[in-house]
Design a protein around this motif. Structure first.
Motif, PDB file in Angstrom:
ATOM      1  N   THR A 229       0.614  -1.273   0.003  1.00 51.68           N
ATOM      2  CA  THR A 229      -0.030  -0.187   0.007  1.00 51.68           C
ATOM      3  C   THR A 229       0.688   1.330   0.043  1.00 51.68           C
ATOM      4  O   THR A 229       0.607   2.278  -0.899  1.00 51.68           O
ATOM      5  CB  THR A 229      -0.797  -0.129   1.039  1.00 51.68           C
ATOM      6  OG1 THR A 229      -1.490  -1.471   1.178  1.00 51.68           O
ATOM      7  CG2 THR A 229      -2.078   0.993   1.083  1.00 51.68           C
ATOM      8  N   ASP A 253      -8.300  -5.134  -0.664  1.00 55.01           N
ATOM      9  CA  ASP A 253      -7.977  -5.358   0.977  1.00 55.01           C
ATOM     10  C   ASP A 253      -9.142  -5.262   1.701  1.00 55.01           C
ATOM     11  O   ASP A 253      -9.119  -4.153   2.483  1.00 55.01           O
ATOM     12  CB  ASP A 253      -6.753  -4.827   0.980  1.00 55.01           C
ATOM     13  CG  ASP A 253      -5.962  -5.424   2.371  1.00 55.01           C
ATOM     14  OD1 ASP A 253      -6.614  -6.267   3.093  1.00 55.01           O
ATOM     15  OD2 ASP A 253      -4.932  -4.847   2.854  1.00 55.01           O
ATOM     16  N   ARG A 256      -8.967  -6.139   6.560  1.00 53.31           N
ATOM     17  CA  ARG A 256      -8.672  -5.236   7.656  1.00 53.31           C
ATOM     18  C   ARG A 256      -9.342  -3.855   7.393  1.00 53.31           C
ATOM     19  O   ARG A 256      -9.030  -3.413   6.373  1.00 53.31           O
ATOM     20  CB  ARG A 256      -7.219  -5.091   7.710  1.00 53.31           C
ATOM     21  CG  ARG A 256      -6.539  -6.129   8.496  1.00 53.31           C
ATOM     22  CD  ARG A 256      -5.122  -5.922   8.570  1.00 53.31           C
ATOM     23  NE  ARG A 256      -4.418  -5.282   7.533  1.00 53.31           N
ATOM     24  CZ  ARG A 256      -3.625  -4.155   7.520  1.00 53.31           C
ATOM     25  NH1 ARG A 256      -3.560  -3.492   8.771  1.00 53.31           N
ATOM     26  NH2 ARG A 256      -3.191  -3.912   6.347  1.00 53.31           N
ATOM     27  N   GLN A 262      -6.304   3.207   5.208  1.00 56.61           N
ATOM     28  CA  GLN A 262      -5.082   3.537   4.728  1.00 56.61           C
ATOM     29  C   GLN A 262      -4.951   4.133   3.332  1.00 56.61           C
ATOM     30  O   GLN A 262      -4.390   5.216   2.983  1.00 56.61           O
ATOM     31  CB  GLN A 262      -4.027   2.382   5.122  1.00 56.61           C
ATOM     32  CG  GLN A 262      -2.623   2.879   4.826  1.00 56.61           C
ATOM     33  CD  GLN A 262      -1.710   1.191   4.737  1.00 56.61           C
ATOM     34  OE1 GLN A 262      -2.051   0.333   4.821  1.00 56.61           O
ATOM     35  NE2 GLN A 262      -0.312   1.742   4.708  1.00 56.61           N
ATOM     36  N   ASP A 299      -4.833  -2.646  -5.146  1.00 49.74           N
ATOM     37  CA  ASP A 299      -4.197  -2.830  -4.037  1.00 49.74           C
ATOM     38  C   ASP A 299      -5.021  -4.254  -3.360  1.00 49.74           C
ATOM     39  O   ASP A 299      -6.152  -4.520  -3.570  1.00 49.74           O
ATOM     40  CB  ASP A 299      -4.508  -1.904  -2.727  1.00 49.74           C
ATOM     41  CG  ASP A 299      -3.312  -2.212  -1.746  1.00 49.74           C
ATOM     42  OD1 ASP A 299      -2.516  -2.984  -1.692  1.00 49.74           O
ATOM     43  OD2 ASP A 299      -3.578  -1.524  -0.768  1.00 49.74           O
TER      44      ASP A 299
HETATM   45 MG   LIG Z   1      -1.590  -2.902   2.425  1.00 54.17          MG
END
Ligand SMILES: [Mg+2]
Ligand SMILES: Nc1nc2c(ncn2[C@@H]2O[C@H](COP(=O)(O)OP(=O)(O)O)[C@@H](O)[C@H]2O)c(=O)[nH]1
Length: 413
Positions: A229, A253, A256, A262, A299
């Motif tokens: 990331t 992703d 999480r 993020q 990602d």
């Molecule tokens: Mg990542």
């Protein structure tokens, strides 16, 4: 390794100079008489040039020791004793005949500290020795001397590669290739040059992202926590802010919540849209939203390469995008941390072996000084090298792999 040349009117004085400057653990690599040519012969005497080498850390510790205590010329070092003994008997012609052999043994002892000679170096040496024996007696001695020095240089270079965690298999392969093509009389510089070139050839020309005719999907794959990331954020910032490309993000992703956050954070800073996909089927729709963009960074979840189910899902995701090749180009980047052990890296690349044409990114070069795995993994997978990253700062800590710097580093900087 520090390699330096010392000149003096006699060999004895040249060796003393080397010992004075480099310290008692210095190894003599080569001794040669430089004959003055042409008009200079009338004005200058011939000089003897000694090439000596020392491991860098020994050099530094010598310097430190010198700072803290007065150096004694006979400070209990075996090398000092051997050299002094050698100097005492230098005028004995019978001993001079043995000179090269004893230097050779001395170096072998040094090298044996780091283990047995490399099979490739030993083989090269045996071949050279066999060839020397076939020569007329007058040439045999000269050839043997040249072989001894080539052998020593190759072993030093091999040791350096191993120090930098180049796998034995590849270090031997490089030494084998070089030893097949060296001249009888080679200097340490020409051998280093030869090995350097081989390494550059093996690392290959690095590749980097470019804009294509179609929108390009750039998929990041690799184990958890390697920096996928962060690397996406670095590259996306560069292309958006420096190149003014239209950049978008998709994240698969969703394991999480923090991972989605993020990416969202980076995306909002550089003002790029983000889509989140929760299943493989959603990727086609998500890409459709971005078909007017230049680069679409995908990602993926930090998958454990040991989890077969997760890996299967990743393959499906990749195949789904590859199936849209009429509309999108696809590039995959396998991201690996340079701090991972070679054996684990092989496990990881084994799990991604079915993904065609991925490129390699090595992260966290700032956390290791042994770059051997870059060469190892390039040779084990045949995948092209692309970027290295050297820190957590977005967007600065990234560059296209500098293969020359890597090759220099592998040979001791
Ligand atoms: Mg990542
Ligand atoms: N030292 C160092 N840390 C890095 C580098 N790249 C990423 N990181 C850090 O590694 C951690 C994991 O990064 P992340 O991008 O979340 O990894 P991902 O799970 O593969 O997406 C974060 O703390 C990053 O700041 C690098 O080149 N050097």
């Amino acid at each position: 390794m520090i390699v330096k040349k010392f000149q003096a009117p006699t060999e004895t004085e040249a060796i003393l100079k080397a010992k004075d400057e480099l310290g008692s653990n210095a190894v003599v690599l080569n001794v040669k008489t430089l004959k003055q040519r042409g008009i200079f012969r009338l004005f200058r005497k011939d000089v003897v040039e000694v090439t000596a080498a020392l491991e860098e850390n020994e050099f530094i510790s010598n310097m430190n020791a010198a700072k803290h205590q007065p150096a004694s010329p006979k400070a209990g070092s075996t090398f000092t004793a051997v050299v002094d003994e050698k100097l005492d008997v230098m005028n004995d012609s019978a001993v001079i005949e043995e000179k090269l052999d004893s230097l050779h043994n001395m170096l072998s002892q040094q090298m044996n500290k780091g283990g047995a000679p490399s099979p490739a170096v030993a083989r090269a040496y045996e071949e050279m020795a066999a060839a020397a024996e076939k020569e007329p007696v007058s040439q045999e001695k000269q050839t043997k001397e040249n072989n001894n020095s080539n052998f020593k240089y190759l072993q030093l270079i091999y040791n350096k590669l191993i120090d930098n965690e180049v796998n034995e298999k590849y270090a031997n392969a490089i030494i084998n290739e070089v030893s097949g093509s060296i001249k009888k009389e080679a200097s340490i510089d020409s051998l280093l040059g030869c090995v350097y070139q081989k390494i550059i050839l093996k690392l290959g020309e690095p590749v980097y992202m470019t804009k294509g005719d179609k929108p390009k999907v750039i998929m990041f794959i690799g184990p958890t926590g390697v920096g996928k990331t962060t690397t996406i954020a670095k590259l996306a910032s560069y292309y958006k802010l420096e190149k003014q490309y239209k950049v978008a993000f998709i994240t698969a992703d969703t394991y999480r919540i923090a991972a989605v956050e993020q990416l969202n954070t980076y995306a909002s800073i550089i003002e790029c849209p983000v889509n989140v996909v929760y299943s493989v089927d959603e990727i086609a729709q998500s890409l459709e939203d971005f078909k007017d963009f230049d680069l679409i960074f995908v990602d993926t979840a930090g998958r454990s390469h040991k989890d077969k189910e997760q890996m299967l899902e990743l393959h499906e995701l990749r195949d789904m995008v590859a199936g849209l090749s009429d509309t999108f180009d696809l590039e995959c980047y396998l991201t690996l941390s340079a701090t991972t052990k070679y054996k684990d890296m092989l496990d990881i690349t084994g799990m991604y072996a079915d993904i065609p044409d991925y490129r390699l990114i090595f992260t966290k070069l700032d956390e290791t000084c042994a770059y051997g795995n870059i060469l190892n993994i390039r040779m084990a997978t045949g995948a092209q090298l692309s970027y290295t990253t050297t820190g957590q700062n977005v967007p600065n800590d990234i560059e296209v792999i500098n293969e020359q710097a890597i090759a220099r580093q592998l040979l001791g900087g």
